[in-house]
Design an enzyme around this catalytic site. Structure first.
Site, mmCIF file in Angstrom:
data_model
loop_
_atom_site.group_PDB
_atom_site.id
_atom_site.type_symbol
_atom_site.label_atom_id
_atom_site.label_comp_id
_atom_site.label_asym_id
_atom_site.label_seq_id
_atom_site.Cartn_x
_atom_site.Cartn_y
_atom_site.Cartn_z
ATOM 1 N N CYS A 132 0.825 -1.224 0.000
ATOM 2 C CA CYS A 132 0.000 0.000 0.000
ATOM 3 C C CYS A 132 0.853 1.265 0.000
ATOM 4 O O CYS A 132 0.352 2.364 -0.248
ATOM 5 C CB CYS A 132 -0.938 0.010 1.197
ATOM 6 S SG CYS A 132 -1.988 -1.436 1.269
ATOM 7 N N HIS A 272 -3.487 7.132 3.031
ATOM 8 C CA HIS A 272 -3.859 5.834 2.459
ATOM 9 C C HIS A 272 -5.288 5.509 2.882
ATOM 10 O O HIS A 272 -5.642 5.630 4.054
ATOM 11 C CB HIS A 272 -2.889 4.770 2.978
ATOM 12 C CG HIS A 272 -3.267 3.379 2.581
ATOM 13 N ND1 HIS A 272 -3.646 3.059 1.297
ATOM 14 C CD2 HIS A 272 -3.341 2.218 3.298
ATOM 15 C CE1 HIS A 272 -3.928 1.765 1.243
ATOM 16 N NE2 HIS A 272 -3.755 1.237 2.439
ATOM 17 N N ASN A 302 -10.047 -0.203 0.007
ATOM 18 C CA ASN A 302 -8.582 -0.132 0.019
ATOM 19 C C ASN A 302 -8.052 -0.662 -1.319
ATOM 20 O O ASN A 302 -8.200 -1.852 -1.607
ATOM 21 C CB ASN A 302 -8.063 -0.966 1.198
ATOM 22 C CG ASN A 302 -6.549 -0.962 1.301
ATOM 23 O OD1 ASN A 302 -5.841 -0.504 0.409
ATOM 24 N ND2 ASN A 302 -6.035 -1.493 2.398
#
Ligand code: UT7
Length: 345
Positions: A132, A272, A302
Site C-alpha cells: 500500500c 492511504h 482499500n
C-alpha cells in the site's frame, strides 16, 4: 541524492530546485473498473452486514475489475489520463514504474505490459513492490532518476487488481479491498512546482502481519497450497491497525519537519484509504481540521498501491487542491512499509 545534503530546507520554494533540476508532478490520472460491489452484495457472500462494514471501516462500495481486465489494463488507462492532463506523448516517457502487488504475471513486469499498451516505445520499465506504500515509494524512486539527470520524464503508477488475491470466503479481509489505478507524470520542469520531499520506512520483522504466503519461492503453487488458500491475502487486522496509525503519524511529521512546514500550512492531507478510523486517528493526532483530510475510502475501499494515487487525482478533479497548495500524502502497508510525501501543487 536528496535535494540538499542535509535533507533540510529553509525556503520551501527553493528546496526542490537542486542544481537547476526540479521534480514536478505535471499530470495525474486515475481509472477504476465499472463494476461496483456494494456492502449489500457482500452480505450475500459472507456473514457480514452493511452496518458492520461501514461502522468499522467507512467503506460503502468498491470497484471490481472484469475477468478479462488486468492490472496492466487499469494502469494503462490511468496512465493515458495522466499523460493527457500533462500534455505529453508516449515517446516522451523515459521510464515507467508500476507499484503493484497484483502484477498480471510474476514476470514480465507489468510496467513492460503498460509500455506496450500506451505505446511508450522508448521507455524502460520495472515493477516495485511496496504494497500500500508503493505509490510514494515510486514517487521517491522516480524523483531520484530526475534529480540525478538520468531521465527527464518518469511515469509512476499505482495499480491493483486486488479482487484476484482476495479470499472471498474470509469476511475479515474480503470486505476491505477494491481494484483501480492512479498515475502521475514526473518531469524536470524548471520553475515549476514539485515534489518537495518523500519519506520511506519499513519493518520486515513484522512482515507476517500482512502477507500472501503462497505462490513465491518459499511456497510455490501446488495443489496443497491452493487447497490451503495460501494464495490469498492474510492480515492480522487489529495489529496492523495500531501500527499503521503510529507509523503514518511518524512519517507525516518527518516529512513536515524536513520541509519546515506545519500542519496548518498543508492544504490537503491525502492518507492511504484503508479504513476511515485509521484516517481519522491520524488526522486527529496530526492536529488537522476535518476539512483538510481527503477521504474517498467509502467509494473505493482499500486499493493498496493505487489508493493515494486515485485520491490525489480525485482531490484535483474536485478542486480540493489548487496551484501552489501544499499537499501531504501519507501511507502504510504490507512489508511492513510506510511513507509520506509533500508536494507543492
Ligand atoms: O492497507 C494495508 C493496511 N491495512 C489496514 O490498515 C487494515 C487495518 N485493520 C483494520 O482496518 C481493522 O482491523 C479491520 C477493519 C480489518 C477489522 O476491524 P476491527 O475493529 O479491528 O475488528 P476485529 O478484527 O477486532 O473484529 C471484531 C469482530 C470479531 O468478532 P469477535 O471475535 O469479536 O466475535 C470479528 O470476527 O468483528 C468480527 N468481524 C466481522 N463481523 C462482521 C470481522 N470481520 C467482520 C465482518 N462482518 N466483515
Amino acid at each position: 541524492m536528496s535535494p540538499t545534503p542535509s535533507g533540510k530546507f529553509k525556503n520551501p520554494r527553493a528546496r526542490y530546485n537542486f542544481q537547476g533540476r526540479t521534480c514536478s508532478i505535471v499530470g495525474v490520472g486515475s481509472y477504476v473498473p465499472h463494476k461496483i460491489l456494494t456492502n449489500a452484495d457482500l452480505e450475500k457472500l459472507v456473514h457480514t452486514s452493511d452496518e458492520w462494514i461501514f461502522s468499522r471501516t467507512g467503506i460503502r462500495e468498491r470497484h471490481i475489475a472484469a475477468a478479462d481486465e488486468f492490472t496492466s489494463d487499469l494502469a494503462s488507462k490511468a496512465a493515458l489520463r495522466a499523460m493527457k492532463q500533462a500534455g505529453i506523448t508516449p515517446d516522451q516517457i523515459d521510464l515507467i514504474i508500476v507499484a503493484t502487488v497484483t502484477p498480471d504475471m510474476i514476470f514480465p513486469a507489468t510496467a513492460c505490459l503498460v509500455q506496450r499498451k500506451i505505446g511508450a516505445k522508448r521507455a524502460a520499465g520495472f515493477d516495485l513492490v511496496g504494497a500500500c506504500s508503493g505509490f510514494i515509494y515510486g514517487l521517491e524512486v522516480g524523483q531520484q532518476f530526475i534529480m540525478s539527470r538520468t531521465y527527464d520524464t518518469v511515469l509512476v503508477i499505482g495499480a491493483e487488481k486486488l479482487s484476484s488475491i482476495v479470499d472471498w470466503q474470509d469476511r475479515n479481509t474480503c470486505i476491505l479491498f477494491g481494484d483501480g489505478a492512479g498515475a502521475a507524470i514526473l518531469q524536470n520542469r524548471p520553475q515549476a512546482h514539485g515534489l518537495l520531499t518523500a519519506v520511506m520506512g519499513a519493518d520486515g520483522a513484522k512482515s507476517e502481519l500482512l502477507t500472501i504466503p503462497g505462490g513465491g519461492s518459499r511456497c510455490p503453487a501446488s495443489v496443497a497450497s491452493v487447497n490451503q488458500r495460501l494464495h490469498f491475502i492474510r492480515m492480522e487486522g487489529k495489529e496492523v491497525f495500531k501500527i499503521a496509525v503510529q507509523a503514518m503519524l511518524t512519517a507525516a511529521k518527518e516529512a513536515m519537519s524536513r520541509c519546515e512546514v506545519s500542519i496548518a500550512q498543508i492544504k490537503c492531507v491525502i492518507p492511504h484509504q484503508a479504513n476511515r478510523r485509521i484516517i481519522d486517528a491520524v488526522g486527529e493526532r496530526l492536529g488537522a481540521r476535518p476539512d483538510q483530510i481527503f477521504v474517498n475510502v467509502d467509494r473505493y475501499g482499500n486499493t493498496s498501491a493505487a489508493s493515494v494515487a486515485i485520491a490525489l487525482d480525485d482531490a484535483v478533479q474536485l478542486g480540493r487542491i489548487q496551484r501552489g497548495d501544499l499537499v501531504l500524502l501519507v501511507v502504510f502497508g504490507g512489508g511492513l512499509t510506510w511513507g509520506a510525501a509533500i508536494i507543492e501543487w
